[in-house]
Design an enzyme around this catalytic site. Structure first.
Site, PDB file in Angstrom:
ATOM      1  N   SER A 105      31.403 -67.239  -9.413  1.00 11.17           N
ATOM      2  CA  SER A 105      29.949 -67.089  -9.356  1.00 11.17           C
ATOM      3  C   SER A 105      29.227 -68.037 -10.296  1.00 11.17           C
ATOM      4  O   SER A 105      29.753 -68.402 -11.348  1.00 11.17           O
ATOM      5  CB  SER A 105      29.551 -65.658  -9.753  1.00 11.17           C
ATOM      6  OG  SER A 105      30.120 -64.712  -8.897  1.00 11.17           O
ATOM      7  N   VAL A 116      19.689 -64.463  -9.703  1.00 13.27           N
ATOM      8  CA  VAL A 116      20.383 -64.787  -8.463  1.00 13.27           C
ATOM      9  C   VAL A 116      21.804 -65.219  -8.815  1.00 13.27           C
ATOM     10  O   VAL A 116      22.001 -66.077  -9.675  1.00 13.27           O
ATOM     11  CB  VAL A 116      19.663 -65.920  -7.692  1.00 13.27           C
ATOM     12  CG1 VAL A 116      20.408 -66.254  -6.404  1.00 13.27           C
ATOM     13  CG2 VAL A 116      18.210 -65.545  -7.406  1.00 13.27           C
ATOM     14  N   GLU A 117      22.758 -64.609  -8.159  1.00 17.02           N
ATOM     15  CA  GLU A 117      24.172 -64.957  -8.306  1.00 17.02           C
ATOM     16  C   GLU A 117      24.625 -65.494  -6.958  1.00 17.02           C
ATOM     17  O   GLU A 117      24.467 -64.819  -5.940  1.00 17.02           O
ATOM     18  CB  GLU A 117      24.969 -63.706  -8.683  1.00 17.02           C
ATOM     19  CG  GLU A 117      26.461 -63.887  -8.756  1.00 17.02           C
ATOM     20  CD  GLU A 117      27.202 -62.578  -9.038  1.00 17.02           C
ATOM     21  OE1 GLU A 117      28.441 -62.617  -9.096  1.00 17.02           O
ATOM     22  OE2 GLU A 117      26.558 -61.517  -9.178  1.00 17.02           O
ATOM     23  N   VAL A 118      25.161 -66.704  -6.942  1.00 16.30           N
ATOM     24  CA  VAL A 118      25.737 -67.265  -5.723  1.00 16.30           C
ATOM     25  C   VAL A 118      27.239 -67.330  -5.946  1.00 16.30           C
ATOM     26  O   VAL A 118      27.700 -67.867  -6.958  1.00 16.30           O
ATOM     27  CB  VAL A 118      25.155 -68.652  -5.389  1.00 16.30           C
ATOM     28  CG1 VAL A 118      25.865 -69.268  -4.184  1.00 16.30           C
ATOM     29  CG2 VAL A 118      23.657 -68.551  -5.111  1.00 16.30           C
TER      30      VAL A 118
END
Length: 135
Positions: A105, A116-118
């Site tokens: 992440s 926001v975590e991608v």
């Protein structure tokens, strides 16, 4: 009982700015619905945007959102894209636990300070789950 998320709602200071950020940085599709409300769509989900006080049932403040989004990009491609968009990465890449196994992440804030975590699922998790499904 529950099969998936349909949408989430983020409270923002400027809806147009939020739509532009999610369109540019996260490649989501802007949409307009229900008498001019704005959202972004990806896959079969969407993120609706509201101004503070717009929805009386929702007491969320600007920047109170915290979401994890799964990508099919490599984590290196995500980092490169975020840097090209001049997005400050707060943390990552780091190993975390997703709903279906280990993920890599990166974390950053949107313009309203929503976290926001991608994330990308580890290939070993995908491979082992694919094998167990095939059995």
């Amino acid at each position: 009982m529950i099969s998936h998320f349909d949408h989430i709602v983020l409270t923002v200071a400027d809806i147009d700015r939020a739509v532009l950020f999610y369109k540019t940085v996260l490649k989501m599709e802007p949409i307009t619905f229900a008498n001019g409300r704005r959202a972004v769509q990806f896959g079969q989900q969407k993120i609706n945007f509201q101004l503070l006080g717009q929805e009386l049932r929702n007491h969320a403040m600007e920047g109170s959102g915290d979401l994890c989004l799964i990508t099919n990009w490599t984590i290196a491609d995500v980092v490169g894209h975020l840097k090209s968009c001049k997005v400050t990465i707060l943390e990552g890449p780091v190993s975390k636990s997703g709903a279906q196994g280990p993920i890599q992440s990166v974390y950053f804030n949107d313009p309203d300070n929503n976290l926001v975590e991608v994330s990308v699922y580890d290939e070993t998790s995908k491979s082992s789950s694919d094998l167990s499904e095939a059995e």
